[in-house]
Design an enzyme around this catalytic site. Structure first.
Site, PDB file in Angstrom:
ATOM      1  N   GLU A  92       0.853  -1.422   0.046  1.00 22.03           N
ATOM      2  CA  GLU A  92      -0.044   0.171  -0.053  1.00 22.03           C
ATOM      3  C   GLU A  92       1.044   1.207   0.052  1.00 22.03           C
ATOM      4  O   GLU A  92       2.063   0.925   0.354  1.00 22.03           O
ATOM      5  CB  GLU A  92      -0.720   0.002   1.446  1.00 22.03           C
ATOM      6  CG  GLU A  92      -2.021  -1.053   1.001  1.00 22.03           C
ATOM      7  CD  GLU A  92      -3.174  -1.208   2.268  1.00 22.03           C
ATOM      8  OE1 GLU A  92      -4.097  -1.672   2.070  1.00 22.03           O
ATOM      9  OE2 GLU A  92      -2.631  -0.886   3.460  1.00 22.03           O
ATOM     10  N   HIS A 103      -8.947   9.418   2.599  1.00 24.99           N
ATOM     11  CA  HIS A 103      -8.634   8.300   1.505  1.00 24.99           C
ATOM     12  C   HIS A 103      -8.921   8.889   0.217  1.00 24.99           C
ATOM     13  O   HIS A 103      -9.867   9.223  -0.266  1.00 24.99           O
ATOM     14  CB  HIS A 103      -9.254   7.349   1.838  1.00 24.99           C
ATOM     15  CG  HIS A 103      -8.681   5.960   1.493  1.00 24.99           C
ATOM     16  ND1 HIS A 103      -8.564   5.387   0.039  1.00 24.99           N
ATOM     17  CD2 HIS A 103      -8.315   4.925   2.064  1.00 24.99           C
ATOM     18  CE1 HIS A 103      -8.024   4.568   0.022  1.00 24.99           C
ATOM     19  NE2 HIS A 103      -7.669   3.916   1.256  1.00 24.99           N
ATOM     20  N   HIS A 125     -11.458   9.576   6.022  1.00 29.38           N
ATOM     21  CA  HIS A 125     -11.250   8.080   6.131  1.00 29.38           C
ATOM     22  C   HIS A 125     -10.991   7.681   7.742  1.00 29.38           C
ATOM     23  O   HIS A 125     -11.325   6.931   8.260  1.00 29.38           O
ATOM     24  CB  HIS A 125     -10.305   7.608   5.361  1.00 29.38           C
ATOM     25  CG  HIS A 125      -9.880   6.286   5.487  1.00 29.38           C
ATOM     26  ND1 HIS A 125     -10.843   5.060   5.053  1.00 29.38           N
ATOM     27  CD2 HIS A 125      -8.676   5.619   5.788  1.00 29.38           C
ATOM     28  CE1 HIS A 125     -10.177   3.989   5.183  1.00 29.38           C
ATOM     29  NE2 HIS A 125      -8.885   4.242   5.692  1.00 29.38           N
ATOM     30  N   ARG A 160      -1.632   9.043   8.872  1.00 30.40           N
ATOM     31  CA  ARG A 160      -1.457   7.395   9.141  1.00 30.40           C
ATOM     32  C   ARG A 160      -0.828   6.883   8.084  1.00 30.40           C
ATOM     33  O   ARG A 160      -1.504   7.000   7.038  1.00 30.40           O
ATOM     34  CB  ARG A 160      -2.531   7.027   9.701  1.00 30.40           C
ATOM     35  CG  ARG A 160      -2.411   5.495   9.768  1.00 30.40           C
ATOM     36  CD  ARG A 160      -3.773   5.014  10.463  1.00 30.40           C
ATOM     37  NE  ARG A 160      -5.059   5.198   9.676  1.00 30.40           N
ATOM     38  CZ  ARG A 160      -5.295   3.966   8.865  1.00 30.40           C
ATOM     39  NH1 ARG A 160      -4.844   3.018   8.698  1.00 30.40           N
ATOM     40  NH2 ARG A 160      -6.654   4.465   8.220  1.00 30.40           N
TER      41      ARG A 160
END
Ligand code: FAD
Ligand code: SIN
Length: 532
Positions: free
Chosen positions: A114, A238, A350, A385
């Site tokens: 990711e 997101h 998100h 994050r």
């Protein structure tokens, strides 16, 4: 109900703590709505951990700090990253059926990739990791004789020294007042120790990938009781939420980009078909989320688009179906075949990076109160994050808080008698429309004024509206019987206030906080700490 420890929340963080405590103590888990309806069950991509020989803790730590734009607390990052492989092993032992690498004979996990990760590092269960984790945790908790789980309990406020029958006024926490959603009664649930594991505040925004109940209840309750919160301006967007007029908050996992998906300009616009991410960052689609979300936002605004395209149709159909069975099915039902055509996507809120300040044992500022998971600011995420570090944080801190409670058990006293909830001066509401109106208003101005790109003027506009609504909501709260909607509205407004106040305090752009008035990043990274 007699319990040693009360846990608010039945997601990854709450149930991890419950299972670790229950070997010795009696645990009561309270959840708003049905069990397992928090973000945990919605998680798609997976859980980050160093599990491959070519990967190292140092690299996972470095990737986390780079994504977090240096605002992370190094001590916390090391603490979490080093405990990640054990956390995955515990989940596998609980029966989570992680995908295995082909040809490994069932001995090695398949690891996906990711954004922001320099290695393949994400353990996963297809594209529905959270559901598998939530089910395994719930099954273990249900089977445990020392764990009682009560669904449909909307916690309203923490019980502190102010609620003791013999008023002490101290900040010591003794439990929670909770609305039984079935009966409409409010109960005082008391215990030696209380743990908040109540998830994030994503629903403060009009567009969010988070479930309906993500209204920042735990953060607001802790704040009202006197705990400090930090970095609330760091709301993560997101990059790839499905753009669909019927299905408003369906996430398209970052792993689609990790497995080769491209972001392109849709047909009918200048540069149609152009893969734009390399224009913004050499890491292309795998740059950290804040960068990808801002790039999409930029292209949408520049070209007047409704969405951009995420395209993985150049990969073999069986590869796409094999990796993303849930997303593939869901999109097919909406008339999109991702093996043949691109997916329309937009950024959406998100994840709540900031929250209640905790230490490495999950302790908050208030005696008797711990907090774990998305409602906290542990120092792990910093200003942004890193993908798939959140579930990991829940497992590591759920366990750490439980260990600390067990270690310190002898120092925790039994709760004193406390005041019952006083509903003698309230009546049933005759104006439910106020709740709906205010919900919609908050979520809309937060989206428009406190979104991906900010300015001081817009933040001040939002602050002005919050101040106006605060009086109205408090008046309503003081007059009418509590309902879950009212509890959530009050907390949503409180969360919005904390976000805007924090954003106004940060005079720089860093990670998720990007403001046109202060575009530069200051040399020193500092937390935005709010004191009650
Ligand atoms: P949650 O799982 O949200 O649980 C909160 C609990 O608190 C619920 O039981 C709720 O009922 C309860 N609660 C809330 N308020 C009250 C109240 N007032 N009274 C009583 N109970 C209350 N992270 C990753 O690491 N990897 C991923 O792949 C990933 N994918 C994601 C996909 C989506 C669509 C979303 C939304 C998030 C994703 N995340 C992912 C983030 C991650 O899922 C969450 O951060 C994590 O699950 C939070 O767990 P939690 O236990 O802190 O809270
Ligand atoms: C995703 O699957 O893209 C979400 C991962 C995360 O939020 O960590």
């Amino acid at each position: 109900m007699k319990a040693d420890v009360i846990i608010v929340g039945s997601g990854a963080a709450g149930l991890t703590a419950a299972l670790a405590l229950a070997e010795t103590l009696k645990v009561l888990v309270l959840a708003k709505g049905a069990l397992g309806t928090g973000s945990t069950a919605w998680a798609q991509g997976g859980i980050a951990a160093v599990l491959d020989e070519s990967d190292t803790f140092e690299d996972h730590i470095r990737d986390t700090m780079i994504a977090g734009a240096g605002l992370n607390r190094l001590e916390t990052v090391e603490f979490v990253v080093e405990r990640a492989p054990q956390a995955i092993a515990r989940l596998a032992a609980l029966g989570v059926p992680f995908d295995m690498r082909e040809g490994s004979g069932g001995n090695a996990l398949h690891l996906t990739r990711e954004g922001g990760h320099s290695h393949r590092r994400i353990a996963h269960v297809h594209d529905a990791t959270g559901l598998a984790v939530q089910e395994a945790l719930l099954e273990a908790a249900r089977a445990h004789p020392n764990i009682t789980m009560l669904a449909h309990q909307a916690c309203i406020d923490l019980i502190t020294g102010r609620h003791e029958l013999r008023y002490s006024g101290s900040g010591r926490v003794w439990g929670v007042y909770a609305l039984d959603e079935a009966t409409g009664h409010v109960e005082a649930h008391c215990a030696h120790v209380t743990v908040l594991a109540s998830g994030g505040a994503g629903r403060v925004y009009q567009f969010s990938t988070a479930p309906r109940g993500a209204t920042g209840d735990g953060i607001a309750m802790a704040w009202r009781a006197g705990a400090r919160v930090a970095n609330m301006e760091m709301m993560q967007f997101h990059p790839t939420c499905l753009y669909n007029l019927e299905t408003k908050n369906f996430l398209i996992t970052e792993a689609v980009r990790g497995e080769g998906g491209h972001l392109v300009i849709p047909p009918g616009h200048p540069g149609a078909g152009h893969r734009f991410m390399p224009d913004f960052d050499p890491r292309g689609e795998l740059a950290p989320r804040d960068i990808v979300a801002r790039a999409i936002d930029h292209e949408i605004k520049r070209l007047g688009l409704d969405y951009v395209h995420l395209d993985i149709s150049h990969k073999p159909p069986e590869f796409v179906r094999g990796h993303f069975p849930t997303i593939h099915e869901r999109l097919l039902a909406l008339g999109i075949d991702m093996t043949k055509e691109p997916i329309p996507v937009v950024p959406a809120q998100h994840y709540t990076c900031g929250g209640i300040i905790i230490d490495l044992a999950g302790r908050t500022d208030l005696p008797g109160l711990y907090a774990v998971g998305e409602c906290t600011e542990s120092g792990l995420h910093g200003a942004n994050r890193l993908a798939s570090n959140s579930l990991l944080e829940c497992f590591v801190f759920g366990e750490a808080a439980a260990c600390d409670i067990l270690d310190c058990w002898d120092s925790y006293e039994a709760p004193p008698p406390v005041l019952a909830w006083d509903a003698s001066r309230v009546t049933s509401s005759d104006e439910e429309v106020i709740i709906k109106q205010n919900w919609t208003e908050i979520r809309r101005f937060m989206w428009n004024y406190v979104g991906i790109v900010r300015t001081t003027k817009r933040l001040e506009r939002a602050q002005h509206r919050i101040a106006m609504l605060a009086g109205e909501v408090e008046e309503y709260y003081g007059q009418f019987r509590v309902t879950t909607d009212l509890i959530e509205l009050r907390n949503l407004l409180q969360s919005a206030d904390l976000i805007v106040r924090s954003a106004l305090k940060r005079h720089e752009s860093r990670g998720l906080h990007y403001t046109l008035d202060y575009p530069a990043t200051l040399p020193e990274a500092r937390d935005t700490v709010l004191e009650p």
